[in-house]
Design an enzyme around this catalytic site. Structure first.
Site, PDB file in Angstrom:
ATOM      1  N   GLY A  92       0.818  -1.207   0.000  1.00  0.00           N
ATOM      2  CA  GLY A  92       0.000   0.000   0.000  1.00  0.00           C
ATOM      3  C   GLY A  92       0.852   1.257   0.000  1.00  0.00           C
ATOM      4  N   ASP A  93       0.184   2.405  -0.101  1.00  0.00           N
ATOM      5  CA  ASP A  93       0.848   3.724  -0.066  1.00  0.00           C
ATOM      6  C   ASP A  93       1.813   3.921  -1.240  1.00  0.00           C
ATOM      7  OD1 ASP A  93      -0.315   4.188   2.588  1.00  0.00           O
ATOM      8  OD2 ASP A  93       1.209   2.788   3.306  1.00  0.00           O
ATOM      9  N   HIS A 138      -5.965   8.035  -0.282  1.00  0.00           N
ATOM     10  CA  HIS A 138      -5.414   8.374  -1.590  1.00  0.00           C
ATOM     11  C   HIS A 138      -5.193   9.886  -1.669  1.00  0.00           C
ATOM     12  CE1 HIS A 138      -7.066   4.388  -3.420  1.00  0.00           C
ATOM     13  NE2 HIS A 138      -6.140   4.229  -2.506  1.00  0.00           N
ATOM     14  N   THR A 193       7.616  11.717 -10.907  1.00  0.00           N
ATOM     15  CA  THR A 193       8.806  12.451 -10.454  1.00  0.00           C
ATOM     16  C   THR A 193       8.457  13.580  -9.474  1.00  0.00           C
ATOM     17  OG1 THR A 193       8.638  13.875 -12.402  1.00  0.00           O
ATOM     18  CG2 THR A 193      10.082  11.941 -12.575  1.00  0.00           C
TER      19      THR A 193
END
Length: 430
Positions: A13-14, A42, A415
């Site tokens: 997750g994350d 999210h 990025t």
């Protein structure tokens, strides 16, 4: 013809799914959540403004995108309404854009009380749940005694079922955990208030998805948590209570696997984990602290600090197989800027010295040591790069090596946190 694209996490997750879903929904007619609950967090950053979503699909900030909550999602009405109101205060017309399956199981106050009482009783052996009632709600569903959103609209039937459930759960809360009982009338009154608010948003989500599919519309399926937290394929028992892998899409939305055109696996350029459970590449040194600080590694749902470690190609290979991944999105590449050397875990060494692949349960990770391949880092900044050519040669080599080790292409590179800070090499909807 439209395309059905899945975005899911390949680690614990994350991984940065929210940003990528938000980015790709520019092309989608609808975004659907198919598992989990408000344990998900999210985070979206648009023009520098941060929004954190827990239950509502990440397409809600885009005009003209229908947001759907499928039957596989467990819904806490109080949490959902708080999220709706918060977004409406920012000017987002949520109730126009959001539709919910009446088949979603409800998370009510007794689920939360049970979840928290269990974690407290486990002490140091706790799973590390968010304490939001997710697991107990799924238990009620599987035991075929759970209440669903559709039950809210039939007061007498709902009250009778609620009474039976509270008799059952209060017995455990009071007699086993020594916690106070949940009040029937208070719970019923609250639920009836939510019924009025939720009724206009009800929709047969499965039928709607197939109607959109037949009309040639693009649909995005948004996963929550990560593959290594899957109830069946994760590091059991340190897992969540739903199928976070691709199999959960069919059961949680009613759209079968034959209709899925592209499955995008999101992976960080390093590895993180929240809560308890095995983590072979975890770092307890200055580099681990550097990753946590640079990557702002604190849970969007709980605020808990995430554990950080080197990139693990072993767990990613497993996730690629289990999910039939079409391509990968590598996130948080910029967090590695400035490191002299970077390690990639290519295997695990057991106590006999043999190098093995990912185990299937938590206990089997005990005693395993990561086998690392070292690569040169880069001093230049990758933050905000829009093309592959803008990246330092060492960063490009790192990306290429990951592709070689896991056997899947990296189609998107993130990025930075903003939706525009992204390199798209192959678009999932193309």
């Amino acid at each position: 013809m439209g395309k059905n694209v899945v975005v899911l996490g390949t680690q614990w997750g994350d991984e940065g799914k929210g940003k990528i879903v938000d980015l790709l929904t520019e092309h989608a007619a609808a975004v659907v959540r198919y598992q989990g609950g408000h344990n998900a967090g999210h985070t979206l950053v648009i023009d520098g403004e941060k929004t954190v979503l827990h239950l509502i699909p990440s397409g809600v900030l885009r005009e003209g995108v229908q947001c759907l909550i499928g039957n596989g999602v467990v819904v806490a009405p109080d949490a959902l309404m708080r999220e709706i109101v918060k977004l409406e205060e920012k000017g987002v017309p949520v109730r126009e854009r959001l539709r919910i399956s009446p088949s979603c199981p409800l998370i009510l106050s007794y689920h939360v009380a049970l979840d928290q009482a269990r974690e407290k009783a486990r002490g140091e052996q706790k799973i590390g749940t968010t304490g939001r009632g997710i697991g107990p709600a799924y238990e009620d569903k599987v035991a075929r005694r759970g209440l669903r959103i559709g039950d809210l609209f039939h007061r007498e039937r709902f009250a009778a079922k609620l009474g039976e459930l509270l008799d059952y759960h209060n017995f455990v809360l009071v007699n086993y955990y020594k916690e106070p009982a949940i009040d029937f009338q208070k719970t019923l009154d609250e639920c009836m208030e939510y019924a009025e608010l939720l009724k206009p948003m009800m929709l047969d989500v499965t039928a709607e998805l197939h109607q959109l599919r037949r009309a040639g519309k693009d649909i995005m399926f948004e996963g929550a948590q990560g593959s290594l937290l899957d109830i069946d394929h994760g590091t059991y028992p340190y897992v969540t209570s739903s199928n976070t892998t691709a199999g959960g899409i069919a059961t949680g939305s009613g759209v079968g696997p034959m209709y899925l055109d592209y499955i995008l696996g999101i992976t960080k350029a390093y590895t993180t984990r929240v809560g308890s459970g095995p983590f072979p590449t975890e770092l307890f040194d200055d580099i681990g602290a550097f990753l946590a600080k640079r990557g702002h590694e604190f849970g969007a749902t709980t605020g808990r600090a995430r554990r950080c470690g080197w990139f693990d190609a072993v767990i990613l290979r497993r996730a690629i197989d289990v999910n039939s991944i079409s391509g990968l999105c590598l996130t948080k590449l910029d967090v590695l800027d400035g490191l002299e050397t970077i390690n990639i875990c290519v295997g695990y060494k057991n106590q006999d010295g043999a190098v093995i692949d990912a185990p299937t349960d938590a206990d089997s990770y005990i005693g395993l040591e990561p086998v690392y391949e070292q690569m040169p880092g880069w001093s230049e900044s990758t933050l905000g790069a829009k093309t592959l050519e803008e990246l330092p040669a060492a960063a490009q080599a790192y990306i290429k090596r990951i592709e070689e080790l896991v056997g899947a292409p990296i189609d998107i590179i993130s990025t930075g946190p903003d939706r525009n800070e992204t390199i798209v090499l192959r678009h999932p909807f193309a």
